[in-house]
Design a protein around this motif. Structure first.
Motif, short mmCIF file in Angstrom:
data_model
loop_
_atom_site.label_atom_id
_atom_site.label_comp_id
_atom_site.label_asym_id
_atom_site.label_seq_id
_atom_site.Cartn_x
_atom_site.Cartn_y
_atom_site.Cartn_z
N ALA A 1 0.82 -1.22 0.00
CA ALA A 1 0.00 0.00 0.00
C ALA A 1 0.85 1.27 0.00
O ALA A 1 0.36 2.35 -0.27
N THR A 2 2.17 1.14 0.30
CA THR A 2 3.01 2.35 0.38
C THR A 2 3.65 2.71 -0.96
O THR A 2 4.46 3.63 -1.04
N GLY A 3 3.34 1.96 -2.00
CA GLY A 3 3.90 2.29 -3.31
C GLY A 3 5.18 1.55 -3.63
O GLY A 3 5.95 2.00 -4.47
N VAL A 4 5.39 0.44 -2.96
CA VAL A 4 6.58 -0.38 -3.26
C VAL A 4 6.12 -1.74 -3.77
O VAL A 4 5.22 -2.35 -3.20
N VAL A 5 6.72 -2.19 -4.88
CA VAL A 5 6.43 -3.53 -5.38
C VAL A 5 7.71 -4.36 -5.23
O VAL A 5 8.74 -4.03 -5.78
N SER A 6 7.61 -5.42 -4.41
CA SER A 6 8.75 -6.33 -4.27
C SER A 6 8.57 -7.44 -5.30
O SER A 6 7.45 -7.77 -5.68
N MET A 7 9.69 -7.97 -5.77
CA MET A 7 9.58 -8.91 -6.90
C MET A 7 10.73 -9.89 -6.92
O MET A 7 11.77 -9.70 -6.28
N ASN A 8 10.52 -10.95 -7.65
CA ASN A 8 11.60 -11.85 -8.03
C ASN A 8 11.23 -12.37 -9.42
O ASN A 8 10.11 -12.16 -9.88
N TRP A 9 12.19 -12.98 -10.10
CA TRP A 9 11.88 -13.51 -11.42
C TRP A 9 12.44 -14.91 -11.56
O TRP A 9 13.16 -15.40 -10.68
N ASP A 10 12.11 -15.55 -12.70
CA ASP A 10 12.49 -16.95 -12.87
C ASP A 10 13.92 -17.10 -13.35
O ASP A 10 14.50 -18.17 -13.27
N TYR A 11 14.51 -16.03 -13.86
CA TYR A 11 15.79 -16.11 -14.54
C TYR A 11 16.88 -16.59 -13.58
O TYR A 11 17.64 -17.48 -13.88
N TYR A 12 16.98 -15.94 -12.45
CA TYR A 12 17.80 -16.42 -11.35
C TYR A 12 17.27 -15.77 -10.08
O TYR A 12 16.52 -14.80 -10.14
N ASP A 13 17.67 -16.32 -8.94
CA ASP A 13 17.09 -15.88 -7.68
C ASP A 13 17.69 -14.53 -7.27
O ASP A 13 18.85 -14.47 -6.87
N PHE A 14 16.92 -13.46 -7.41
CA PHE A 14 17.41 -12.14 -7.06
C PHE A 14 16.23 -11.26 -6.66
O PHE A 14 15.63 -10.58 -7.49
N PRO A 15 15.88 -11.28 -5.36
CA PRO A 15 14.77 -10.43 -4.92
C PRO A 15 15.10 -8.96 -5.16
O PRO A 15 16.24 -8.54 -5.01
N ASP A 16 14.11 -8.20 -5.54
CA ASP A 16 14.33 -6.80 -5.90
C ASP A 16 13.06 -6.02 -5.58
O ASP A 16 12.03 -6.62 -5.28
#
Lengths: 430, 302
Positions: A64-79
Motif C-alpha cells: 500500500a506504500t507504493g513499493v512492489v517487491s519482486m523476483n523472477w524466474d531467470y535467477y534468484d534475485f529479490p528486488d
C-alpha cells in the motif's frame, strides 16, 4: 431572451452520479486495491515482445506504500521498485524506479539501443469475477500482461522454472542422443520437431503439414511443472499448449484437456527444411564458430595436438570463388589445424565436407605441412578425418535462422552423438 | 428604441449574474500531500525548499521523448547523484554567485533517467536542456560514486562518466546564463570555422583551430558553454596543461610554433572574455569557482 435564460440554466442532467474527478479517483483506488489484494502477490508470464521473445516470469507483490517487491524466474534475485497508479485516459500502473522489471525496457539488453521491447506502464482491462486474475495491457502497444494470484508456494515454484530450461537445453546430460526433440499428439498426422533458443526463450517448430514443410517461431514460458507455448499449436483441429516434465521418462507430456501426447527425444528428424545448406554453406556465406561441442566429438578431437587442448571448431565457407575453404580445429593456445574442404550440398539440410588436404598457417608448428600430415596420420587423426569428411555428411538442425548470425547444430550422420552448435555459447553445455 | 432594448438586455444579464450565491460543494482538486519516501524528503530539503526545484526521478513518460527506449533510475542512486551535483554545481555557484543568483537561474525542473539515451546512429545523448527551465540527465544507473578499493586506472575510468555528467550540467547552465544576458559579440569573432559537421573533428583537431572541443565548432553559443564547462570541471593546473600542450605540426612534422601559439592564444582570449563576462555580469570569479569545484572533484577522485 430565450437563449439568455437557457444559457443561465446550469441544472443539466449528468449521465453519472459523480463528477469526473471523483470517478477517476475511484477508478485509481480500485486498481490499487486490486493490486494490493493478494497476500502472496501476483505471478505473471510477461512477453515483452510476443512475436520474437518468450516470456519472463515475475512474482510481483504490491504494497500500500507504493513499493512492489519482486523476483523472477531467470535467477534468484529479490528486488523492489517504487510503483504508482495514475490517471491518464484510464488508470495506469507505472513501475517508477529501476528494478528487475525494467530489464524489459533497458536499451542495453537485447537489441542494442532497443532493448527487449517491453513497457513500464500498464492499464487494467478487466478483473476476473473472483478477483484472482487481473488482465492488464501495455499502455502503448496494448499487448497483454496477465497477473494471477500467487500462493504461498509460488516463490519456491518459481525457482523450479530454470530446471526445465536445462531439461530442454539438455545441458546437464553428458550424452545427448537421441538428438531430436519431437512432439507426437494423438490425432495428428505429423510429428513436430522443436529446437529451443535459450537466449530468446523461443522455440523453432518444424513439421510436415500435407506434404509441405512448415516452420514457426513459438515464444515459450516456463512453469514449475514444465513449459507452455505462447499460443496453442493447432494441427488437425487439435491444439496443444501446455507441457509437464516427466522425470522418469525424460519427456514433456501434453497437459491440455482431452489431448494425449508428449515431447520426446528421438532419432528421426521429422521435417526437412528447404535451403538450409545453401543458406549456411553456399556461395556468399561466411561460416562461423562452434563453442558447444558434444562430449563425444570433443573427446575425439581433444589430444590430437600434444601442445594444447581443443578450444572450439570453426567453418570458413566464404564466397564460392574464394579458396581455400576450411574446417578448423582451434586449440587453447589459439593455433589452429585447418582442413581444406569443399562444402557440398547433399540434400536441402545435409552438408558434406569433401576433403581437399590441409592448409598451412602462419606460425609454427602449423606452418609445416609435414607436421600437420603427421598428426592426422595417427589413429586419432584418421578418426577425426573420417567423421569430419564422412560421405554421410552433417545434418543442419536450425535453432534460429536470421539473415546474419543464425544458430544451428551440425549433427554427424555417421554418429549422431557427434555434434557441434554454431552461434550459441552456453557455458554449461560443454 | 434600440437603446432601451440594449439597456434592458444589459440589466437582465447583470441581475441574472448576481441573483444568488451557489454552493459549489467540496473542491474536486486533490490538494492532499502525496506520500513521501526518504528520497522525496531529501529532495525537498536540499532542492525544492532552498531553490524551488522539482526533481523527477520516478518514471514519467510525458517528460521524455516517447520514441526513445529508456529506463528509470535505480532508487539507491538518486541521493548520491543529487548530493554530488550539489557539491559540484549548485553549492559552488551559490557560494560564488550568491544564493539569490542560484535561486534565480537554476533550472526549475530536473528529470533523471537511468539508462543511456541512444540515437539512431548509435551515439548517446548525455543531457538535454529545454529553455532554461528543465534539464534531463541520462545514464544515472551507470554512475558510481563509490571509488573505494579502486586502483588509479579504475578510479580514472570511474571518474569519466562522473565528469561527463557534471560537465553536462555546467554546459546547460552556461546556456541559461548567456541566454539571460548575452556575452560580448566580439567572442563570436575570435575564431572562424564554425560548422555543423563538428562530429567529423576530434577534440585535438578542434584545439588546433582555437576551439576547446569538437562540439565547440557547432556555433559560438556552444563554443562559449563548452569553454565554460570544460574550464570548470578540471583544476587550473589541468586546464593550463591542456592549453599548453596544443601543438601544430608542419608538413615535415616539425612543431609550427607560430600556428601553435595562435591556437593557444585564441583559447586564452576566450578564457579571458568568459572570465570578464562572468565577473562583470554575474559577479563570479571563475578562477575561484574553478578552485572550489576542483576541491570537491579531488576529494571524490581520491
Amino acid at each position: 431572451m430565450l437563449v439568455l435564460f437557457t444559457a443561465c440554466d446550469n441544472d443539466f442532467e449528468s449521465e453519472f452520479d459523480l463528477a469526473p474527478d471523483e470517478r477517476a479517483g475511484i477508478a485509481v483506488k480500485e486498481f490499487k486495491d486490486a493490486l494490493n489484494s493478494s497476500e502472496h502477490g501476483w505471478l505473471t508470464h510477461y512477453y515483452p515482445n510476443p512475436t520474437e521473445l518468450g516470456s519472463f516470469s515475475y512474482l510481483l507483490k504490491f504494497d500500500a506504500t507504493g513499493v512492489v517487491s519482486m523476483n523472477w524466474d531467470y535467477y534468484d534475485f529479490p528486488d523492489e521498485s517504487e510503483y504508482s497508479v495514475k490517471m491518464f485516459e484510464k488508470p495506469v500502473l507505472i513501475f517508477d524506479t529501476y528494478s528487475k522489471f525494467s530489464k524489459m525496457t533497458d536499451p542495453e539488453i537485447g537489441i542494442p539501443g532497443q532493448g527487449f521491447g517491453g513497457e513500464l506502464e500498464f492499464s487494467m482491462t478487466k478483473k476476473s469475477a473472483d478477483g484472482d486474475t487481473l488482465y492488464l495491457a501495455e499502455r502503448v502497444s496494448g499487448d497483454p500482461m496477465v497477473l494471477v494470484k500467487a500462493t504461498a508456494e509460488t516463490p519456491v515454484q518459481l525457482r523450479e522454472y530454470v530446471k526445465h530450461t536445462k531439461h530442454i537445453e539438455r545441458s546437464n546430460e553428458q550424452v545427448v542422443v537421441p538428438f531430436y526433440f519431437n512432439l507426437s499428439v494423438e490425432g495428428w498426422d505429423a510429428k513436430v520437431n522443436m529446437v529451443y533458443s535459450g537466449d530468446k526463450l523461443i522455440a523453432f517448430l518444424n513439421y510436415e503439414d500435407g506434404g509441405v514443410s512448415k516452420h514457426e517461431l513459438m515464444p515459450i514460458n516456463f512453469t514449475h511443472e514444465g513449459f507452455e507455448f505462447h499460443h496453442a499449436l493447432v494441427l488437425n483441429g487439435i491444439g496443444v499448449r501446455s507441457f509437464k516434465y516427466d522425470e522418469a521418462k525424460n519427456q514433456f507430456d501434453v497437459m491440455d484437456a482431452g489431448v494425449t501426447g508428449a515431447f520426446k527425444y528421438e532419432m528421426d528428424y521429422t521435417a526437412e527444411i528447404d535451403g538450409l545448406t545453401d543458406k549456411l554453406f553456399g556461395p556468399r556465406t561466411f561460416g562461423g564458430s562452434a563453442e558447444i561441442i558434444s562430449p563425444k566429438l570433443f573427446n575425439l578431437i581433444d589430444g590430437i595436438y600434444p601442445d594444447s587442448g581443443l578450444n572450439f571448431l570453426s567453418t570458413d565457407t566464404y564466397v564460392a570463388s574464394w579458396f581455400p575453404r576450411t574446417f578448423n580445429l582451434y586449440f587453447e593456445n589459439w593455433s589452429s589445424l585447418d582442413i581444406k574442404v569443399n562444402y557440398n550440398k547433399k540434400t536441402e539440410d545435409v552438408v558434406v565436407m569433401e576433403f581437399l588436404g590441409y592448409d598451412t598457417g602462419w606460425s609454427a608448428p602449423f606452418d609445416d605441412l609435414a607436421y600437420i600430415e603427421g598428426l592426422m596420420a595417427t589413429e586419432k587423426g584418421q578418426a577425426i578425418k573420417a567423421i569430419v569428411t564422412s560421405d554421410k555428411g552433417w545434418t543442419i538442425v536450425p535453432i534460429e535462422l536470421k539473415e546474419y548470425g543464425s544458430s544451428y547444430y551440425l549433427v554427424s550422420n555417421e554418429d549422431p552423438e557427434m555434434y557441434m552448435c554454431f552461434g550459441l555459447t552456453y557455458e554449461d553445455d560443454v | 428604441m434600440k437603446k432601451i432594448i440594449f439597456l434592458f438586455f444589459s440589466m437582465s444579464i447583470l441581475f441574472a449574474s448576481c441573483d444568488k450565491e451557489e454552493d459549489l460543494g467540496k473542491s474536486l482538486i486533490d490538494t492532499s500531500t502525496p506520500e513521501l519516501n526518504d528520497v522525496d524528503e531529501w529532495i525537498r530539503e536540499n532542492y525544492t525548499y532552498p531553490y524551488n526545484v522539482e526533481v523527477k526521478y520516478k518514471w514519467d513518460n510525458s517528460e521524455l521523448d516517447n520514441t526513445k527506449i529508456l529506463t528509470p533510475t535505480t532508487l539507491e542512486r538518486v541521493i548520491p547523484f543529487l548530493d554530488k551535483m550539489k557539491g559540484i554545481w549548485v553549492d559552488p555557484y551559490a557560494s560564488n554567485g550568491g544564493s539569490d543568483f542560484m535561486k534565480a537561474f537554476i533550472p526549475k525542473q530536473i528529470v533523471l533517467v537511468g539508462s543511456h539515451n541512444y540515437n539512431d546512429n548509435g551515439s548517446i545523448v548525455l543531457g538535454q536542456a529545454e529553455g532554461g527551465r528543465k534539464i534531463t540527465i541520462f545514464d544515472l544507473n551507470y554512475i558510481n560514486f563509490d571509488l573505494s578499493g579502486m586502483n588509479d586506472w579504475e578510479r580514472r575510468k570511474a571518474m569519466e562518466p562522473i565528469l561527463r555528467v557534471f560537465k553536462t550540467m555546467h554546459h546547460e547552465f552556461g546556456h541559461i546564463l548567456h541566454q539571460t544576458i548575452a556575452y560580448p559579440v566580439e567572442y563570436k569573432k575570435l575564431t572562424i570555422g564554425y560548422t555543423s559537421n563538428w562530429m567529423n573533428f576530434s577534440d585535438s583537431d578542434a584545439r588546433k583551430m582555437g576551439f576547446i572541443t569538437a562540439y565547440s565548432l557547432l556555433n559560438p553559443d556552444e563554443d562559449f558553454v563548452e569553454m565554460l564547462s570544460e574550464f570548470l570541471t578540471r583544476s587550473n593546473e589541468e586546464w593550463n596543461e591542456i592549453i599548453d600542450k596544443i601543438e601544430i605540426y608542419d608538413d615535415s612534422w616539425n612543431t609550427d610554433e607560430a600556428a601553435s601559439e595562435k591556437a593557444r592564444g585564441q583559447i586564452r582570449q576566450k578564457e579571458k572574455m568568459i572570465a570578464d563576462y562572468m565577473l562583470q555580469i554575474w559577479k563570479i570569479d571563475i578562477y575561484k569557482l574553478q578552485a572550489d569545484i576542483a576541491e570537491v572533484l579531488d576529494e571524490l577522485g581520491n
